[in-house]
Design a protein around this motif. Structure first.
Motif, short mmCIF file in Angstrom:
data_model
loop_
_atom_site.label_atom_id
_atom_site.label_comp_id
_atom_site.label_asym_id
_atom_site.label_seq_id
_atom_site.Cartn_x
_atom_site.Cartn_y
_atom_site.Cartn_z
N GLN A 198 4.49 1.73 1.53
CA GLN A 198 5.62 2.03 0.65
C GLN A 198 6.47 3.15 1.23
O GLN A 198 7.70 3.05 1.28
CB GLN A 198 5.13 2.45 -0.73
CG GLN A 198 4.66 1.34 -1.64
CD GLN A 198 4.37 1.85 -3.04
OE1 GLN A 198 4.78 2.94 -3.42
NE2 GLN A 198 3.66 1.05 -3.81
N ASP A 212 0.84 -1.20 0.00
CA ASP A 212 0.00 0.00 0.00
C ASP A 212 0.88 1.25 0.00
O ASP A 212 2.02 1.23 0.48
CB ASP A 212 -0.90 0.03 1.24
CG ASP A 212 -1.93 -1.10 1.23
OD1 ASP A 212 -2.21 -1.62 0.13
OD2 ASP A 212 -2.43 -1.44 2.32
N VAL A 213 0.32 2.35 -0.52
CA VAL A 213 1.11 3.57 -0.67
C VAL A 213 1.70 4.03 0.66
O VAL A 213 2.87 4.42 0.73
CB VAL A 213 0.24 4.69 -1.29
CG1 VAL A 213 1.01 6.01 -1.30
CG2 VAL A 213 -0.19 4.32 -2.70
N SER A 214 0.91 3.98 1.74
CA SER A 214 1.42 4.43 3.04
C SER A 214 2.54 3.52 3.54
O SER A 214 3.52 4.00 4.14
CB SER A 214 0.28 4.47 4.07
OG SER A 214 -0.29 3.19 4.25
#
Length: 267
Positions: free
Chosen positions: A182, A178-180
């Motif tokens: 990452q 997930d972006v967070s």
């Protein structure tokens, strides 16, 4: 001046009539981060696998601290193989596939240390490694399936760092997160690089990752390097049409996928 830790000189690798890697050359300095970008089939992962030693080049050389990793017929003893493995480590996109599902995290690290550094204080080093990647005793006792994707990637990084490599190759290492998460892993890697002076080689298609975490970038297409240089300069003022195409392919307001597809066909 930083010392050069990795030299890749004139690598070639073909599969039948397909030239997967075609005269690839670049260097990486201690404590620096280099990105290799390109679409699927560009040759970036094959290049990484040759550097790590998972594949052999048809020709060319890979040197770490000026020691040739591509010499054939020399140093095939167990001690030399282990020393060679310690020079360059790789972190894959899906750490679950590279972790033994039956083995707790602490045991994973213990077995790695036992193989490479017999007779040392493994328990103290395990605690240090877990702390370095933001994990603790609870995660040490857990099986891989009991951890989140981000935690498993931290375990994979800890295992790679356990052998004290000169170069860490990260093959799409945050692409599945997930972006967070990452962002957390990329910040972690940045801190580790500052602390240890290790050299990073990022293999990725994500120009956002390249922009955030690399000092220099190499752009590959059809096995060849088409452009290279400081990351900020290459992304701000790309010289090659393929690099411009990669940048234009990133979705944003006003993005036109049809024109991108047409430009791709025209290259």
């Amino acid at each position: 001046m930083r010392k050069t830790v990795l030299e890749v000189l004139g690598l070639h690798r073909s599969y039948g009539s397909v030239r997967a890697v075609d005269d690839v050359t670049f260097t990486l300095a201690e404590g620096r981060s280099l990105g290799i970008v390109g679409e699927s089939g560009s040759g970036k992962t094959t290049t990484a696998r040759i550097i790590v030693g998972l594949e052999s080049a048809d020709s060319g050389r890979v040197l770490v601290h000026r020691r040739d990793r591509t010499e054939r017929g020399r140093g095939r003893g167990r001690a030399r193989r282990l020393a060679r493995a310690r020079e360059v480590q790789m972190v894959f996109q899906d750490p679950y596939l590279s972790l033994d599902p039956r083995m707790p995290v602490g045991t994973v690290l213990r077995e790695t240390l036992r193989l490479h550094f017999p007779g040392t204080d493994h328990e103290r080093r395990i605690t240090e490694l877990l702390d370095q990647v933001g994990l603790g005793s609870r995660e040490a006792a857990a099986l891989p399936r009991q951890l989140s994707g981000g935690q498993r990637q931290r375990v994979a990084i800890a295992r790679a760092l356990a052998v004290e490599p000169a170069v860490l190759v990260l093959d799409e290492a945050v692409a599945a997160l997930d972006v967070s998460v990452q962002a957390q892993i990329l910040n972690l890697l940045s801190d580790i690089r500052t602390e240890t002076g290790i050299g990073y080689l990022f293999i990725t298609h994500d120009l956002g990752v390249v922009r955030c975490v690399t000092d220099e970038v190499v752009v590959m297409r059809q096995g060849k390097i088409v452009e290279s240089g400081p990351t900020a300069e290459v992304l701000a003022r790309p010289r090659h049409p393929y690099t411009r195409l990669l940048l234009d392919s990133v979705p944003r307001p006003g993005w036109d996928p049809r024109s991108i597809a047409a430009a791709r066909r025209a290259l």
